[in-house]
Design an enzyme around this catalytic site. Sequence first.
Site, PDB file in Angstrom:
ATOM      1  N   ALA B 227       0.819  -1.209   0.000  1.00  9.21           N
ATOM      2  CA  ALA B 227       0.000   0.000   0.000  1.00  9.21           C
ATOM      3  C   ALA B 227       0.854   1.261   0.000  1.00  9.21           C
ATOM      4  O   ALA B 227       0.783   2.089   0.898  1.00  9.21           O
ATOM      5  CB  ALA B 227      -0.960  -0.004   1.174  1.00  9.21           C
ATOM      6  N   ASP B 228       1.690   1.365  -1.021  1.00  9.72           N
ATOM      7  CA  ASP B 228       2.485   2.577  -1.256  1.00  9.72           C
ATOM      8  C   ASP B 228       3.510   2.885  -0.183  1.00  9.72           C
ATOM      9  O   ASP B 228       3.863   4.037   0.008  1.00  9.72           O
ATOM     10  CB  ASP B 228       1.572   3.793  -1.441  1.00  9.72           C
ATOM     11  CG  ASP B 228       1.096   3.895  -2.862  1.00  9.72           C
ATOM     12  OD1 ASP B 228       1.857   3.475  -3.753  1.00  9.72           O
ATOM     13  OD2 ASP B 228      -0.029   4.352  -3.080  1.00  9.72           O
ATOM     14  N   ALA B 229       3.961   1.877   0.503  1.00 10.30           N
ATOM     15  CA  ALA B 229       5.109   2.113   1.377  1.00 10.30           C
ATOM     16  C   ALA B 229       6.366   1.863   0.558  1.00 10.30           C
ATOM     17  O   ALA B 229       6.307   1.260  -0.506  1.00 10.30           O
ATOM     18  CB  ALA B 229       5.056   1.205   2.590  1.00 10.30           C
TER      19      ALA B 229
END
Lengths: 355, 611
Positions: B227-229
């Site tokens: 999730a976009d880390a």
Amino acid sequence: MKSKKQSVGIPPFEAVGVICAQSIGEPGTQMTMRTFHYAGVAEHVPTGLPRLIEIVDAKKEPKKPIIDMYLKKSYTKNRAECERVAKELSSVFISDVADVEDDLEKLVIKVIFNEKDGKAQGITFAMVKKAVEDFGESKTIDHTVIIKPSKEIKKAKKISTTTSNKKEKEPKVMTAKAVRKLTNKVRDAIVRGVVGIHKAVVIKGNDEYFIRAGGFNIIGACMNPAIDQDRIYTNNIKEMERVYGIEAARNSIVKEMKDVLDMQGLFVDIRHIMLIADAMTYCGTVKSIGRHGLSGEKIGVLGRAAFEETIKHLINACALSEEELLVGVTENIIVGQTVPVGTGKIKLIMKNKKK
Amino acid sequence: MVKKKRSAPSKTSIFLNGKFVGYHPDGKSLANRLRERRRMNELNSQVNIYYAQRLNELHILTDKGRVRRPYIVVENGKSRLAPEVMARIKNNELSWGHLIKMGIIEYLDAQEEENTFVAINEKDLTPEHTHLEVDPANLFGVVAGVLPYPEHNSSPRITMGCAMAKQSLGIYTTNFRQRYDTRGYVMYYPQQPLVQTSLYKALNLKQKAAGQNCVVALTSYHGYNMADAIVVNKSSIDRGLHRITMFKTYETEERMYPGGQKDKIELPTPDVVGYRGEIVYRHLGEDGIIIPESEIKSKDVLVGKTSPPRFLEEISVFGTVEEKKRESSLSLKAGESGRVDSIVVTEGPSGNRLVKVRVRSIKIPEIGDKLASRHGQKGVIGLLVPQEDMPFTKSGIVPDLIVNPHAIPSRMTAGHLLETLGGKAACMGGIIANGTAFSGNTEDEYKEILKKAGFQEYGEEVLYDGTTGKKIISKIFIGTIYYQRLHHLVSNKMHVRSRGPVQLLTHQPTEGRAREGGLRFGEMERDCLIGYGASMLIKERLLEESDKTIQLICTECGSIATHDYARNRDICPICQCESVEPVEMSYAFKLLLDEIKSLYIFPRIKLRDKG
């Protein structure tokens, strides 16, 4: 069977109202976002949130009242017959089929029948003549009715409305102003049809035809012999209450709310809607939810003051020396006690004597 | 009534800046003649002419506020910017200004654009065309024009890329040492991007670069980049990757008060009201101003200052006015630390002595800091991994960042991938790649370079797991791409509270990070707990953890009683009786009772034993 009943039942002290409010409110937020895209469409019946607000506010008349009329069995299959009934029902005004002019010199009103418009509506000159009969003596000259406003009728009408005898001393001669006024009344006189019902259309429902029209005059519509009096419905909840009583109003609240939610493709358990309808109707009349209805009738002063018009409630409570019994949720939160809901409602009735 | 279509009047109405000035028999030809004269430099180049065919109106616009943009004039399907003109430009004989004077280039406003037919590329020109776009990449503005390969991205991502480029930290100005900005961030080792656009070069943005070229692998890493880390190589950070200095300027002034009193910047003495203890003043010099380069922690005093008392003192027993000074020093905000960078002592706008202290602190990337590429691909750092645990290629290259491949398909940022490939090729080829919209280097050119350098042409490589040393079965896309550090730093945002300050009026917890406040348990949250039936929890949140007080209530009259400390007994001030009970309530309710009293309503509390 027993376990089924247990799983379906609502446990004691469940905060039914809050859950109901949340269950309708949450899909409501999604509706706002979607319905406003349709704004600007002409001839738009309010759906979505605006309609929901209309229902909940218990408006006297919806923005677009609609009446659905089913016909007696012998008519339902025949479309032409239904069209005829629909025509009979939808109201035609004088101004639709004739030009109305006032002659202020002679103090008469001229109604000039327009044959072309009349034919389109199926109106004859005789019908127009009959419709304007009440306004006074009339003379007929070649498709024109000349009305000489008579005072008696005016007087009679006045009595019926005001029931006072003071007004009987009216000037003997009709004034120009009165004629003007009457002219407008003549324009709005109904040649045919039921008051308040307009634009009747025949629609094919489930294997039968029915008539849908604007307006909500149930009693007027029932006068027509073709209409099945047991199958007539309007989205005007107040009218349903007036004609059929509070239970019908409750059911129509449920139906209207469910229709709005279904149209949006949202699912809300019917019991939540029924709870709202019950809350709105339990006292015998349809009440709105809000300051003037349900919330304004809470028992606790603090609860009412916390909602709207704080100072008004406080002052009134002072004047009447009201006592706050701390029965509501808000009141208890303000004071800083456990709320009488769920766990907070459970109390020890008897203490063990031995300590 | 059917509305009749109104035919255009036969005479053209002429408007000058929206005001009617007269008629002309043929507006269209007049417009053309006027434009021709403008191109011959007989009319000012800022005049725009717009002919509205339908209304038969001619608008001549000369006023201010019109947004205009340049086009190349086209005549009979031929660009006026002919090859011989181009040659003269190349010889530095002609400048942009000359081209405008020569009528080769003209600026059009939004109105005149309505009368044009513009070709985007020169090869598309037909006799109908009136103008030619100077460069197709011009359709992007200044900010979007700096992003590489925007034509390969979806438009929302370009918008986001623009928004984030504005938040990137680099060198915001070259004279930052001389400036006392309230806040400024300066990057340690800024780099110019490997893939640049012509606009980037034209604006000379590499002088003020705001990012670094990072080796990025497109893969997952133990779920720490979900999730976009972004997983970041810890060793890269230790080597200075995305390291930033934050400058913050604090200032204080010797204010004047009515009555001739004045603040004084000095070292406060212990007799000053509100003295904060010796330790916080430890870095101050004799003049009360902090010594440069001293290391400071939160709440340390930067500038010692004393103010005159808020109210005039009463005359003391001895008949002398005892001037008690008030402490009003400037101190570092809670939770901040750093070193004093420099100090300026000047005069403020109202002629008072003004001290500005610039504090510098190093902001090393940490978990929670925000990074973004130039394609609207943003993410926060999810994990810092030591280099030995990072995956590596056979040539020993270890990525700086690991980005999750799920970030790509749904967002359709192919430009991100192309820039990664281009960056890799630029590294190997020793070039600065061109990522200008519509005319940049192509994928094939990059493939060629990579192939020559002995790499897989699609940019994929075999990686080895850093922890086990085992080969990772699938090939992983890896390359170099420009990443920016955005100014949303956790260290400036992080906030926790278990106990803390309360408001004076309501005794409820304060609000906001700056006041070390709590998070509001609001009305809707309350409703949820009611719906759940958790009344004990509501009571805890709204009373115990907030503004609980024990108030004494008189059982006789129901008003709030007091404790008489002198006689050690509880007494009701209204009916003077002593039958008083302690009652637990929220302080806000006590306040409500007081406010109701101010409305001339007397609320009584009737007490009853709880069943």
